[in-house]
Design a protein around this motif. Structure first.
Motif, PDB file in Angstrom:
ATOM      1  N   PHE A 268       0.798  -1.220   0.000  1.00 37.12           N
ATOM      2  CA  PHE A 268       0.000   0.000   0.000  1.00 37.12           C
ATOM      3  C   PHE A 268       0.835   1.278   0.000  1.00 37.12           C
ATOM      4  O   PHE A 268       0.293   2.365  -0.147  1.00 37.12           O
ATOM      5  CB  PHE A 268      -0.991  -0.001   1.157  1.00 37.12           C
ATOM      6  CG  PHE A 268      -2.093  -0.997   0.947  1.00 37.12           C
ATOM      7  CD1 PHE A 268      -3.082  -0.750   0.006  1.00 37.12           C
ATOM      8  CD2 PHE A 268      -2.116  -2.199   1.623  1.00 37.12           C
ATOM      9  CE1 PHE A 268      -4.081  -1.672  -0.232  1.00 37.12           C
ATOM     10  CE2 PHE A 268      -3.113  -3.128   1.396  1.00 37.12           C
ATOM     11  CZ  PHE A 268      -4.094  -2.861   0.465  1.00 37.12           C
ATOM     12  N   LEU A 269       2.142   1.135   0.164  1.00 37.88           N
ATOM     13  CA  LEU A 269       3.018   2.305   0.072  1.00 37.88           C
ATOM     14  C   LEU A 269       2.800   3.066  -1.238  1.00 37.88           C
ATOM     15  O   LEU A 269       2.654   4.296  -1.228  1.00 37.88           O
ATOM     16  CB  LEU A 269       4.471   1.826   0.201  1.00 37.88           C
ATOM     17  CG  LEU A 269       5.506   2.883   0.511  1.00 37.88           C
ATOM     18  CD1 LEU A 269       5.233   3.482   1.865  1.00 37.88           C
ATOM     19  CD2 LEU A 269       6.895   2.273   0.496  1.00 37.88           C
TER      20      LEU A 269
ATOM     21  N   MET B  71       0.438   7.612  -4.326  1.00 38.13           N
ATOM     22  CA  MET B  71      -0.512   8.096  -5.326  1.00 38.13           C
ATOM     23  C   MET B  71      -1.339   9.249  -4.757  1.00 38.13           C
ATOM     24  O   MET B  71      -1.533  10.269  -5.420  1.00 38.13           O
ATOM     25  CB  MET B  71      -1.419   6.942  -5.753  1.00 38.13           C
ATOM     26  CG  MET B  71      -2.380   7.296  -6.838  1.00 38.13           C
ATOM     27  SD  MET B  71      -3.552   5.967  -7.145  1.00 38.13           S
ATOM     28  CE  MET B  71      -4.741   6.226  -5.862  1.00 38.13           C
ATOM     29  N   PHE B  72      -1.784   9.089  -3.513  1.00 38.47           N
ATOM     30  CA  PHE B  72      -2.579  10.167  -2.931  1.00 38.47           C
ATOM     31  C   PHE B  72      -1.746  11.424  -2.749  1.00 38.47           C
ATOM     32  O   PHE B  72      -2.200  12.538  -3.000  1.00 38.47           O
ATOM     33  CB  PHE B  72      -3.188   9.720  -1.597  1.00 38.47           C
ATOM     34  CG  PHE B  72      -4.401   8.864  -1.767  1.00 38.47           C
ATOM     35  CD1 PHE B  72      -5.536   9.381  -2.381  1.00 38.47           C
ATOM     36  CD2 PHE B  72      -4.408   7.547  -1.364  1.00 38.47           C
ATOM     37  CE1 PHE B  72      -6.654   8.594  -2.575  1.00 38.47           C
ATOM     38  CE2 PHE B  72      -5.528   6.744  -1.552  1.00 38.47           C
ATOM     39  CZ  PHE B  72      -6.649   7.276  -2.153  1.00 38.47           C
TER      40      PHE B  72
ATOM     41  N   ILE C  53       0.711  12.347  -4.570  1.00 42.25           N
ATOM     42  CA  ILE C  53       0.874  12.970  -5.885  1.00 42.25           C
ATOM     43  C   ILE C  53      -0.386  13.718  -6.288  1.00 42.25           C
ATOM     44  O   ILE C  53      -0.324  14.814  -6.851  1.00 42.25           O
ATOM     45  CB  ILE C  53       1.233  11.893  -6.932  1.00 42.25           C
ATOM     46  CG1 ILE C  53       2.680  11.452  -6.721  1.00 42.25           C
ATOM     47  CG2 ILE C  53       1.042  12.419  -8.344  1.00 42.25           C
ATOM     48  CD1 ILE C  53       3.141  10.397  -7.661  1.00 42.25           C
ATOM     49  N   MET C  54      -1.548  13.157  -5.949  1.00 43.83           N
ATOM     50  CA  MET C  54      -2.783  13.819  -6.342  1.00 43.83           C
ATOM     51  C   MET C  54      -2.927  15.186  -5.676  1.00 43.83           C
ATOM     52  O   MET C  54      -3.611  16.062  -6.210  1.00 43.83           O
ATOM     53  CB  MET C  54      -3.983  12.933  -6.001  1.00 43.83           C
ATOM     54  CG  MET C  54      -4.190  11.833  -7.027  1.00 43.83           C
ATOM     55  SD  MET C  54      -5.197  10.503  -6.421  1.00 43.83           S
ATOM     56  CE  MET C  54      -6.824  11.084  -6.757  1.00 43.83           C
ATOM     57  N   PHE C  55      -2.265  15.358  -4.524  1.00 47.40           N
ATOM     58  CA  PHE C  55      -2.369  16.656  -3.870  1.00 47.40           C
ATOM     59  C   PHE C  55      -1.210  17.587  -4.212  1.00 47.40           C
ATOM     60  O   PHE C  55      -1.125  18.688  -3.700  1.00 47.40           O
ATOM     61  CB  PHE C  55      -2.483  16.483  -2.347  1.00 47.40           C
ATOM     62  CG  PHE C  55      -3.799  15.925  -1.945  1.00 47.40           C
ATOM     63  CD1 PHE C  55      -4.952  16.693  -2.056  1.00 47.40           C
ATOM     64  CD2 PHE C  55      -3.920  14.616  -1.495  1.00 47.40           C
ATOM     65  CE1 PHE C  55      -6.191  16.175  -1.714  1.00 47.40           C
ATOM     66  CE2 PHE C  55      -5.151  14.091  -1.145  1.00 47.40           C
ATOM     67  CZ  PHE C  55      -6.291  14.878  -1.255  1.00 47.40           C
ATOM     68  N   MET C  56      -0.323  17.107  -5.090  1.00 46.14           N
ATOM     69  CA  MET C  56       0.782  17.985  -5.475  1.00 46.14           C
ATOM     70  C   MET C  56       0.367  18.804  -6.688  1.00 46.14           C
ATOM     71  O   MET C  56      -0.587  18.489  -7.382  1.00 46.14           O
ATOM     72  CB  MET C  56       2.028  17.153  -5.791  1.00 46.14           C
ATOM     73  CG  MET C  56       2.676  16.620  -4.515  1.00 46.14           C
ATOM     74  SD  MET C  56       3.799  15.277  -4.850  1.00 46.14           S
ATOM     75  CE  MET C  56       5.285  16.155  -5.162  1.00 46.14           C
ATOM     76  N   LYS C  57       1.133  19.861  -6.918  1.00 49.54           N
ATOM     77  CA  LYS C  57       0.785  20.735  -8.044  1.00 49.54           C
ATOM     78  C   LYS C  57       1.360  20.168  -9.327  1.00 49.54           C
ATOM     79  O   LYS C  57       2.358  19.473  -9.332  1.00 49.54           O
ATOM     80  CB  LYS C  57       1.339  22.134  -7.795  1.00 49.54           C
ATOM     81  CG  LYS C  57       0.564  22.892  -6.743  1.00 49.54           C
ATOM     82  CD  LYS C  57       0.706  24.385  -6.978  1.00 49.54           C
ATOM     83  CE  LYS C  57       0.008  25.183  -5.906  1.00 49.54           C
ATOM     84  NZ  LYS C  57       0.577  24.929  -4.560  1.00 49.54           N
ATOM     85  N   LYS C  58       0.690  20.524 -10.418  1.00 53.55           N
ATOM     86  CA  LYS C  58       1.121  20.066 -11.728  1.00 53.55           C
ATOM     87  C   LYS C  58       2.568  20.451 -12.011  1.00 53.55           C
ATOM     88  O   LYS C  58       3.311  19.713 -12.653  1.00 53.55           O
ATOM     89  CB  LYS C  58       0.235  20.716 -12.800  1.00 53.55           C
ATOM     90  CG  LYS C  58      -0.794  19.784 -13.378  1.00 53.55           C
ATOM     91  CD  LYS C  58      -1.423  20.427 -14.590  1.00 53.55           C
ATOM     92  CE  LYS C  58      -2.681  19.657 -14.942  1.00 53.55           C
ATOM     93  NZ  LYS C  58      -3.849  20.490 -15.092  1.00 53.55           N
ATOM     94  N   GLU C  59       2.962  21.644 -11.541  1.00 48.26           N
ATOM     95  CA  GLU C  59       4.261  22.176 -11.926  1.00 48.26           C
ATOM     96  C   GLU C  59       5.404  21.449 -11.221  1.00 48.26           C
ATOM     97  O   GLU C  59       6.547  21.525 -11.634  1.00 48.26           O
ATOM     98  CB  GLU C  59       4.350  23.676 -11.591  1.00 48.26           C
ATOM     99  CG  GLU C  59       3.393  24.557 -12.383  1.00 48.26           C
ATOM    100  CD  GLU C  59       1.948  24.411 -11.938  1.00 48.26           C
ATOM    101  OE1 GLU C  59       1.721  24.221 -10.720  1.00 48.26           O
ATOM    102  OE2 GLU C  59       1.051  24.456 -12.803  1.00 48.26           O
TER     103      GLU C  59
ATOM    104  N   TYR D 121       0.499  10.428 -14.891  1.00 44.80           N
ATOM    105  CA  TYR D 121       1.332   9.272 -15.211  1.00 44.80           C
ATOM    106  C   TYR D 121       1.839   8.591 -13.951  1.00 44.80           C
ATOM    107  O   TYR D 121       1.689   7.374 -13.773  1.00 44.80           O
ATOM    108  CB  TYR D 121       2.506   9.702 -16.089  1.00 44.80           C
ATOM    109  CG  TYR D 121       3.464   8.577 -16.411  1.00 44.80           C
ATOM    110  CD1 TYR D 121       3.276   7.799 -17.541  1.00 44.80           C
ATOM    111  CD2 TYR D 121       4.540   8.289 -15.581  1.00 44.80           C
ATOM    112  CE1 TYR D 121       4.123   6.760 -17.835  1.00 44.80           C
ATOM    113  CE2 TYR D 121       5.409   7.252 -15.865  1.00 44.80           C
ATOM    114  CZ  TYR D 121       5.202   6.488 -16.987  1.00 44.80           C
ATOM    115  OH  TYR D 121       6.045   5.455 -17.272  1.00 44.80           O
ATOM    116  N   PHE D 122       2.421   9.367 -13.061  1.00 45.82           N
ATOM    117  CA  PHE D 122       3.044   8.721 -11.901  1.00 45.82           C
ATOM    118  C   PHE D 122       2.003   8.227 -10.897  1.00 45.82           C
ATOM    119  O   PHE D 122       2.232   7.233 -10.213  1.00 45.82           O
ATOM    120  CB  PHE D 122       4.074   9.650 -11.265  1.00 45.82           C
ATOM    121  CG  PHE D 122       5.346   9.704 -12.062  1.00 45.82           C
ATOM    122  CD1 PHE D 122       6.309   8.730 -11.926  1.00 45.82           C
ATOM    123  CD2 PHE D 122       5.548  10.698 -13.005  1.00 45.82           C
ATOM    124  CE1 PHE D 122       7.467   8.736 -12.688  1.00 45.82           C
ATOM    125  CE2 PHE D 122       6.703  10.729 -13.769  1.00 45.82           C
ATOM    126  CZ  PHE D 122       7.656   9.743 -13.615  1.00 45.82           C
TER     127      PHE D 122
END
Lengths: 533, 505
Positions: free
Chosen positions: A12-13, A18-19, A21-27, A127-128
């Motif tokens: 589950f790491l 993944m979560f 990354i979802m809260f990170m900014k596109k840039e 992607y990631f």
């Protein structure tokens, strides 16, 4: 034993990542990449921790107590009304000698694939995130011991794979992605059906003495758990075990991919971006053979014994057919894809032998094919990045331009051919020794050895066409490998050579489990109750 | 004296229906009184739904039959059954009504007709009232009346906005098909009455066992009655209205029809078969039917036909609402599978599937509506690139569609799992295989939407669909439910298990 739930952590790491990354900014594409790399690196560390405290003599397979790092919790427990019975699904993870090599392989290939994803520029975030979801699904498949949990992870990979091929792939990506999706779903509905059938045919003895239906693979392996009227129970004279076995086998065979279910593979490989090809060939294909060894073999030992010749036949067809088609390819990536078909044939042949040597060879071949093919696809990726072509006839004389690269390529090619001192040699040799020892498979084995010859032919011919001969002037300014590419190739090369010289490092991990698997499959009589097993 | 307690008792059992009726009247009055400013009307609807929900839920545990026919014969069960099975379906209807009210707040189509909003909600409550009676009806006359009440309201609603030509076409088609099928059904009812001399389902159950019944006429009547109900649940071959009406009707009404009216139809069908034709239920929960009509063979054929037609027709659709219409036909086919096994376990599967279907279908329609609000289009081609410009809606729609396909870890998988479990347990393996292959086919058209949203590059500039905060909360809560029940479905199954009591026997 380790004091924390390490298998859940390693599975589950990536989802946690993944979560994040979802809260990170596109840039923040750099940090997203480093985060993914960090998580896959952490997975390797965890896999090594597992290996360090791994008990080499524990058998696993059909005995719950000899599995290691067990995590077992009640997940779904619906105390039913009388006519429905209890519905019980456990969150049940554990590993033995069958899954340990696969866990190591998954961690390693994911890390390498994360490295090779560095030049993804399009929708980095998506992607990631999908990459990590895929990673979690793969790891989950290899550590699950409850059929239901296994199935959830098995299906979890489909969607990320669809998007990873479909969004970041080549020109015919949409076709390839949907073909992959539909093919594998087609296979997995049969797995689902067999899973439900098994659930109704067997019960597990609970601590309080009651018997409830179960999805636990280990309980499903015990013939004593089957009731006389279950449709998949050997005690039932009208049972559907043969049909169920074939359905289940087909479901797994699509993933391997076994001839004639292989047609999705070349499309998916050619269109997928390099890192996804690496994962596809390196890990995903192994799930098919892993599923057969983990589920089909011990749950249906009687049918397995009856059908071993046919499994070997399909193995032989895979070896020869894959190699012949590879010989005719003009596209570098397609050639490697068909070589995968051929190499997975060795796994089938080794499995079919039902001998310790043969199955050891098969699992070892799964690991080796994972590392070698991962490297081969990386090789294609490197040259494609620089030249944007994969036509085998577009090159020539690259050896003088990229000497280091050529060195790595030579290692990988020789390993794929099965040259002694490379890991591929050991596993193929074990497969042949195992299969040759079985009288009924002897002819098939002899024909299969032709595959080695053909393999050498297409590999060496490729080597010659791309790297030797006169230099194609178009490529006069190609750069050799950079640091990131070194980082991808070196660990794989080390492992390939190390396991070629010292195969026991891997064989010891799986040996006792393979012994108990072979013992179980060859001796279990399903029609009578064997209480103690 | 006896009559009075009987009436009191009966009225206490139909409290939810009384609440809905009062709400209907209040809505009409409010529409007349506040004809200048109608912005409070939706809130009246919301409050009424909550009150009706309260009265429905407190019925849990009590079950009884209302409006008993006089005790001349031994059967003294009435024309209206209040039991936990009906509570389950009534809650399905109420929850979907609640969502429809929320949808209506932000639907561009509904905002355009805001001066007629009172009638709109009054008609919705008319539908709900009809559905409530359908769910509980145990008398052929009440069945027919409640179906007509629901149908008439929905004919009007499907053409209500009159914004496009399609609206009127939808309403007219719906009306024509509806009139034919209800005529057929009425003919079937009259045949049954002619055979048995009773309209009460419990009485009919006792009477049709008599050897004097002409089985051929009875079978004919059963088929005719099924035509009426099959029309409501849009099962083949009575499904032809569905795509046109779903495409033409305002999207809120389409969503409502696809969930609530289908739920009412299924509840009616299950209760009708269970009360009229079951002789006894064995301890394993299998229903043993009276040997008068072979429901199983007919339902197997219809179920397979429905899902196959629905799935294969959906493959060619380019309009999102039309595609979802065919998908809802296919889902009606899956749901019928639960009835095919004729066991409590099958009904359990239907209840679970319906709860899941409610969430995922409403979710899909909600996202389609939000996108249509912005782009004005429901064409799948216009979804190109939306996944990249509006990732929230894209990912949510992806999750709803994956759930409709039935892939883990979404709740749709659990719904399908229980259906297949029921089928395998009843040893109907071939039917299960056909249904599973159907779900592989369905993958293609659901994923086609994902393909357009995420894979295909838009030719022109893709619009950015911005979503208001309440809608974000609405969509995320539906997504959350889908994912939660996908990995932890104990509460769902427990709730469904406790609602299996169908009055009678």
């Amino acid at each position: 034993m380790i004091g924390f739930p390490i298998l859940s952590l390693i599975t589950f790491l990536p989802i946690l990542g993944m979560f994040l990354i979802m809260f990170m900014k596109k840039e923040q594409s750099k940090s997203i990449k480093y985060l993914t790399l960090g998580i896959t690196a952490l997975q390797i560390v965890l896999a090594l921790v597992l290996l360090a405290s791994y008990n080499y003599s524990a058998g696993g397979i059909y005995e719950e107590k000899s599995f290691q790092f067990i995590e077992k919790f009640k997940w779904i427990n619906i105390s039913g009304i009388s006519w429905l019975g209890n519905i019980k699904i456990d969150y049940f993870m554990g590993i033995d000698g069958l899954s340990m090599p696969m866990v190591l392989l998954t961690a390693l290939v994911s890390f390498v694939a994360a490295l090779s994803s560095w030049n993804i520029e399009k929708s980095v975030k998506g992607y990631f995130a999908l990459f990590l979801l895929l990673d979690a699904g793969m790891m989950g498949v290899f550590v699950s011991l409850d059929f239901f949990l296994f199935y959830i992870f098995w299906e979890l990979m489909l969607l990320p794979m669809y998007f990873l091929i479909g969004i970041w792939g080549g020109p015919r990506k949409e076709y390839a992605a949907i073909k992959f999706f539909i093919y594998t779903l087609f296979g997995s509905v049969f797995i689902l059906l067999v899973m439900i059938g098994l659930y109704f045919s067997a019960t597990e003895l609970m601590a309080d003495g009651s018997r409830v239906h179960t999805f636990s693979m280990i309980a499903l392996m015990n013939p004593a758990n089957y009731s006389a009227d279950g449709i998949l129970s050997a005690l039932n004279p009208d049972n559907l075990r043969l049909i169920a076995y074939i359905a289940l086998f087909a479901g797994f065979a699509i993933k391997i991919p076994m001839f004639p279910f292989h047609t999705w593979l070349p499309d998916a490989h050619v269109e997928a971006p390099t890192p996804i090809s690496v994962i596809l060939a390196g890990v995903l294909l192994k799930m098919g053979t892993y599923g057969i060894l983990r589920i089909s073999y011990p749950i249906f030992p009687d049918i397995t014994r009856d059908l071993m010749w046919y499994i070997a036949l399909f193995g032989m067809v895979n070896i020869i057919y894959g190699a012949l088609v590879a010989l005719a390819q003009k596209d570098f990536k397609k050639l490697i894809a068909y070589s995968s078909v051929s190499h997975m044939g060795y796994v089938l042949l080794g499995m079919a032998s039902l001998t310790t040597v043969g199955i050891n060879g098969a699992i070892f071949q799964m690991f080796n094919h994972g590392t070698i093919t991962a490297m081969l696809f990386l090789i294609v990726g490197v040259v494609y990045d620089r030249t944007h072509t994969r036509g085998l006839n577009d090159f020539g004389g690259l050896a003088s331009q990229m000497p280091v690269y050529t060195g790595f390529v030579t290692v990988a090619f020789f390993a794929a051919i099965g040259l002694p001192s490379m890991s591929g040699f050991v596993s193929e040799a074990l497969v042949f020794i195992g299969a040759f020892g079985v009288d009924s498979l002897r002819v098939l084995t002899i024909i299969s050895t032709l595959g080695i010859l053909l393999g050498a032919a297409y590999m060496l011919w490729t080597l010659q066409r791309i790297f030797f001969g006169p230099l194609n002037e178009k490529w006069a300014s190609l750069k050799d490998l950079d640091a990131r590419e070194y980082a991808m190739f070196i660990p794989l090369t080390i492992i390939i050579i190390f396991l070629g010289v010292y195969p026991s490092a891997m064989l010891n991990i799986m040996n006792s489990s393979v012994n108990s698997l072979v013992h179980f499959v060859t001796t279990t009589v399903s029609t009578t109750s064997l209480g103690g097993l | 004296m006896m009559e009075n307690t009987n009436l009191y008792h009966s009225l206490s059992l139909i409290l939810p229906e009384i609440v809905i009726s009062v709400a209907l009247i209040v809505l009409v009055l409010a529409d007349l009184i506040f004809h200048k400013d109608k912005k409070y009307i939706p809130y009246i609807a919301l409050v009424s739904i909550l009150v009706a929900g309260y009265y429905t839920l407190i019925q849990y545990g009590t079950s009884g039959s209302a409006f008993l026919t006089s005790g001349k014969n031994t059967i003294s069960l009435g024309m209206f059954a209040a039991d936990s099975f009906s509570i389950f379906f009534k809650m399905i209807v109420l929850v979907s009504t609640l969502f429809i009210v929320f949808f209506s707040f932000s639907s561009e189509e509904i905002i355009k007709i805001k001066d007629r909003i009172g009638e709109y909600y009054a008609l919705i409550f008319g539908m709900v009232l009809g559905m409530f009676f359908m769910i509980s009806a145990t008398d052929l006359i009440l069945i027919y009346l409640s179906m007509e009440l629901m149908s008439l309201s929905s004919y009007v609603l499907s053409g209500f906005t009159k914004l496009r030509e399609r609206n009127s076409e939808a309403a007219l088609k719906y009306l024509l098909y509806g009139a034919v099928s209800s005529g057929l059904m009425l003919f079937g009812i009259s045949l049954v009455y002619g055979l048995t001399g009773s309209t009460n389902l419990y009485a009919i159950n006792a009477l049709i066992q008599s050897p004097e019944i002409n089985l051929f006429t009875l079978a004919f009547a059963c088929i005719l009655i099924f035509a009426g109900i099959g029309y409501k649940i849009s099962s083949a071959p009575f499904h032809f209205w569905t795509p046109d009406v779903y495409e033409g009707a305002p999207i809120t009404i389409t969503a409502f029809l696809s969930v609530a009216s289908k739920a009412a139809g299924f509840a009616l069908l299950i209760r009708f078969i269970k009360t009229t034709f079951v002789s006894y239920i064995d301890p394993l929960g299998m229903w043993h039917l009276l040997n008068v009509f072979d429901w199983r063979s007919m339902l197997v054929a219809i179920s397979i036909l429905t899902m196959t037609l629905g799935n294969f027709s959906a493959l060619w659709q380019n309009n999102m609402k039309r595609m979802l219409a065919y998908s809802s036909i296919a889902h009606a086919g899956y749901l019928l599978l639960g009835l095919v096994v004729l066991s409590n376990q099958g009904i359990l599967a239907i209840l679970i599937y319906f709860s899941v279907y409610l969430v995922m279908n409403l979710g899909a329609f909600l996202v389609v509506m939000l996108i249509a609000n912005k782009t004005g289009s429901e064409d799948i081609d216009d979804y190109d690139g939306l996944g990249h410009t509006s990732p929230f809606l894209g990912i949510s729609l992806a999750i709803f569609l994956v759930s409709l396909t039935g892939l883990p870890p979404t709740a749709g998988f659990i719904g399908k799992l229980y259906l297949f479990v029921a089928l395998v347990d009843a040893q109907m393996i071939v039917v299960a295989v056909i249904a599973l292959l159907n779900s592989v086919v369905s993958l293609y058209y659901y994923v086609r939407v994902l393909k357009h949203m995420f894979l295909t590059k838009s030719v022109d500039e893709t619009p950015v669909v911005s979503v208001s905060i309440p809608n974000i909360i609405l969509v995320s809560s539906l997504v959350f439910v889908i994912l939660l029940f996908g990995v932890y479905f104990t509460p769902l199954v427990d709730a469904a298990q406790s609602c299996l009591v169908i009055l009678g026997l």
